[in-house]
Design a protein around this motif. Structure first.
Motif, PDB file in Angstrom:
ATOM      1  N   MET A 274       0.835  -1.203   0.000  1.00 19.58           N
ATOM      2  CA  MET A 274       0.000   0.000   0.000  1.00 19.58           C
ATOM      3  C   MET A 274       0.867   1.249   0.000  1.00 19.58           C
ATOM      4  N   LYS A 275       0.436   2.227  -0.777  1.00 19.24           N
ATOM      5  CA  LYS A 275       1.157   3.485  -0.822  1.00 19.24           C
ATOM      6  C   LYS A 275       0.752   4.359   0.354  1.00 19.24           C
ATOM      7  N   ILE A 276       1.557   5.404   0.593  1.00 22.72           N
ATOM      8  CA  ILE A 276       1.267   6.316   1.696  1.00 22.72           C
ATOM      9  C   ILE A 276      -0.081   6.994   1.496  1.00 22.72           C
ATOM     10  N   THR A 277      -0.467   7.221   0.234  1.00 18.46           N
ATOM     11  CA  THR A 277      -1.767   7.852  -0.041  1.00 18.46           C
ATOM     12  C   THR A 277      -2.928   6.949   0.373  1.00 18.46           C
ATOM     13  N   ASN A 278      -2.736   5.632   0.228  1.00 13.60           N
ATOM     14  CA  ASN A 278      -3.773   4.690   0.646  1.00 13.60           C
ATOM     15  C   ASN A 278      -3.945   4.694   2.164  1.00 13.60           C
ATOM     16  N   TRP A 279      -2.801   4.757   2.869  1.00 15.68           N
ATOM     17  CA  TRP A 279      -2.860   4.816   4.334  1.00 15.68           C
ATOM     18  C   TRP A 279      -3.527   6.112   4.808  1.00 15.68           C
ATOM     19  N   LEU A 280      -3.214   7.201   4.109  1.00 12.42           N
ATOM     20  CA  LEU A 280      -3.838   8.482   4.469  1.00 12.42           C
ATOM     21  C   LEU A 280      -5.344   8.444   4.219  1.00 12.42           C
ATOM     22  N   ASP A 281      -5.746   7.813   3.103  1.00  8.78           N
ATOM     23  CA  ASP A 281      -7.179   7.670   2.812  1.00  8.78           C
ATOM     24  C   ASP A 281      -7.865   6.815   3.873  1.00  8.78           C
ATOM     25  N   LEU A 282      -7.181   5.753   4.293  1.00 12.12           N
ATOM     26  CA  LEU A 282      -7.745   4.869   5.313  1.00 12.12           C
ATOM     27  C   LEU A 282      -7.931   5.603   6.630  1.00 12.12           C
ATOM     28  N   LEU A 283      -6.877   6.332   7.064  1.00 13.92           N
ATOM     29  CA  LEU A 283      -6.958   7.089   8.312  1.00 13.92           C
ATOM     30  C   LEU A 283      -7.965   8.227   8.209  1.00 13.92           C
ATOM     31  N   GLY A 284      -7.979   8.893   7.035  1.00 10.24           N
ATOM     32  CA  GLY A 284      -8.940   9.971   6.832  1.00 10.24           C
ATOM     33  C   GLY A 284     -10.366   9.456   6.844  1.00 10.24           C
ATOM     34  N   GLY A 285     -10.580   8.292   6.235  1.00 13.46           N
ATOM     35  CA  GLY A 285     -11.913   7.686   6.243  1.00 13.46           C
ATOM     36  C   GLY A 285     -12.349   7.303   7.644  1.00 13.46           C
ATOM     37  N   LEU A 286     -11.399   6.756   8.438  1.00 15.34           N
ATOM     38  CA  LEU A 286     -11.703   6.400   9.827  1.00 15.34           C
ATOM     39  C   LEU A 286     -12.048   7.649  10.631  1.00 15.34           C
ATOM     40  N   ALA A 287     -11.291   8.731  10.397  1.00 17.03           N
ATOM     41  CA  ALA A 287     -11.554   9.991  11.106  1.00 17.03           C
ATOM     42  C   ALA A 287     -12.956  10.518  10.776  1.00 17.03           C
ATOM     43  N   LEU A 288     -13.311  10.478   9.493  1.00 13.05           N
ATOM     44  CA  LEU A 288     -14.650  10.926   9.088  1.00 13.05           C
ATOM     45  C   LEU A 288     -15.729  10.040   9.695  1.00 13.05           C
ATOM     46  N   PHE A 289     -15.483   8.738   9.712  1.00 13.62           N
ATOM     47  CA  PHE A 289     -16.447   7.788  10.267  1.00 13.62           C
ATOM     48  C   PHE A 289     -16.713   8.092  11.745  1.00 13.62           C
ATOM     49  N   LEU A 290     -15.616   8.243  12.508  1.00 11.17           N
ATOM     50  CA  LEU A 290     -15.758   8.521  13.948  1.00 11.17           C
ATOM     51  C   LEU A 290     -16.391   9.889  14.188  1.00 11.17           C
ATOM     52  N   TYR A 291     -15.989  10.875  13.395  1.00 10.19           N
ATOM     53  CA  TYR A 291     -16.558  12.220  13.553  1.00 10.19           C
ATOM     54  C   TYR A 291     -18.044  12.218  13.186  1.00 10.19           C
ATOM     55  N   GLY A 292     -18.385  11.485  12.130  1.00  8.34           N
ATOM     56  CA  GLY A 292     -19.785  11.390  11.740  1.00  8.34           C
ATOM     57  C   GLY A 292     -20.636  10.768  12.834  1.00  8.34           C
ATOM     58  N   MET A 293     -20.105   9.727  13.494  1.00 10.28           N
ATOM     59  CA  MET A 293     -20.816   9.095  14.602  1.00 10.28           C
ATOM     60  C   MET A 293     -21.019  10.080  15.749  1.00 10.28           C
ATOM     61  N   GLN A 294     -19.986  10.878  16.037  1.00  7.48           N
ATOM     62  CA  GLN A 294     -20.072  11.853  17.121  1.00  7.48           C
ATOM     63  C   GLN A 294     -21.088  12.934  16.811  1.00  7.48           C
ATOM     64  N   VAL A 295     -21.058  13.459  15.582  1.00  5.96           N
ATOM     65  CA  VAL A 295     -22.012  14.487  15.168  1.00  5.96           C
ATOM     66  C   VAL A 295     -23.435  13.949  15.219  1.00  5.96           C
ATOM     67  N   LEU A 296     -23.618  12.728  14.726  1.00  6.02           N
ATOM     68  CA  LEU A 296     -24.939  12.104  14.720  1.00  6.02           C
ATOM     69  C   LEU A 296     -25.464  11.929  16.138  1.00  6.02           C
ATOM     70  N   SER A 297     -24.615  11.428  17.017  1.00  7.80           N
ATOM     71  CA  SER A 297     -25.010  11.209  18.401  1.00  7.80           C
ATOM     72  C   SER A 297     -25.368  12.516  19.108  1.00  7.80           C
ATOM     73  N   ASP A 298     -24.475  13.513  19.004  1.00  8.77           N
ATOM     74  CA  ASP A 298     -24.704  14.801  19.674  1.00  8.77           C
ATOM     75  C   ASP A 298     -25.949  15.498  19.136  1.00  8.77           C
ATOM     76  N   SER A 299     -26.158  15.418  17.814  1.00  7.62           N
ATOM     77  CA  SER A 299     -27.294  16.097  17.196  1.00  7.62           C
ATOM     78  C   SER A 299     -28.619  15.473  17.623  1.00  7.62           C
ATOM     79  N   LEU A 300     -28.635  14.139  17.695  1.00  7.74           N
ATOM     80  CA  LEU A 300     -29.858  13.461  18.113  1.00  7.74           C
ATOM     81  C   LEU A 300     -30.190  13.769  19.568  1.00  7.74           C
ATOM     82  N   GLU A 301     -29.171  13.805  20.417  1.00  3.69           N
ATOM     83  CA  GLU A 301     -29.399  14.142  21.809  1.00  3.69           C
ATOM     84  C   GLU A 301     -29.889  15.583  21.940  1.00  3.69           C
TER      85      GLU A 301
END
Length: 216
Positions: A1-28
């Motif tokens: 895997m290239k460094i760009t793939n790792w960055l995409d993976l980490l960036g995707g994980l960051a978006l996933f976790l942030y999306g969960m946090q936004v969804l949770s906080d907004s619903l509450e």
């Protein structure tokens, strides 16, 4: 895997976790005290407790948040231990809703949810509309992150180290322990299942191994 793939993976994980946090906080925020009312009053039977746990966790997308809330209610004598146990059982079922949405490929329309949600947040003054917009934005970001992860893991099928790891994890005990450690590290079973689903949909993890890792 290239460094760009790792960055995409980490960036995707960051978006996933942030999306969960936004969804949770907004619903509450949108539910306000009504969320507490549901947990306090609609748990007078075992079946109701389980159903409430499923519904609230499916909405908040965090069984941990629901469990912490229940502990607070129990410490404040607002709910008994017996009621909390049944809600927690339902909560563990509700947390699988994310995986079900991944399975039906909801991510295809994720950008639409994000765009509409941002539009509602920026151009409407109503607090309720803004809260709904934030929910839609969080939902969209969550699945956009998952799509990024799915694309990033494709090159792993040619990586000798990854192939060797998957061979090792064919052992059920090792698969469970590895998944448990990874989930403890990122503190989100939803995100862990999301990454596992991304690997499984690309054929990088066999079903038998995935099943044991879900248990972990």
């Amino acid at each position: 895997m290239k460094i760009t793939n790792w960055l995409d993976l980490l960036g995707g994980l960051a978006l996933f976790l942030y999306g969960m946090q936004v969804l949770s906080d907004s619903l509450e925020d949108a539910a306000g005290d009504r969320l507490k009312t549901i947990l306090e009053k609609l748990t007078n039977t075992k079946l109701k407790g389980v159903l409430v746990g499923i519904g609230v966790t499916a909405a908040v997308q965090s069984s941990s948040a629901v469990t912490v809330m229940l502990i607070g209610f129990m410490n404040a004598s607002l709910m008994t231990l017996n009621r909390c146990i049944w809600v927690v059982m339902g909560s563990n079922i509700g947390t699988t809703i994310t995986a079900q949405m991944i399975a039906v490929n909801v991510g295809v329309v994720a950008p639409v949810f994000a765009v509409v949600g941002v539009f509602m947040c920026l151009f409407f003054k109503s607090r309720k509309v803004k809260a709904i917009g934030s929910v839609m934005t969080g939902f969209g970001i969550l699945f956009m992150g998952l799509n990024m992860m799915s694309g990033a893991v494709v090159p792993l099928q040619k990586e000798p180290i990854f192939i060797k790891l998957m061979t090792t994890l064919s052992n059920p005990i090792l698969a469970v322990l590895f998944a448990a450690a990874f989930t403890a590290l990122i503190q989100s079973s939803g995100a862990a299942v999301g990454i596992l689903s991304a690997l499984a949909t690309k054929g990088l993890v066999p079903f038998s191994t995935a099943a044991y890792m879900v248990c972990g």
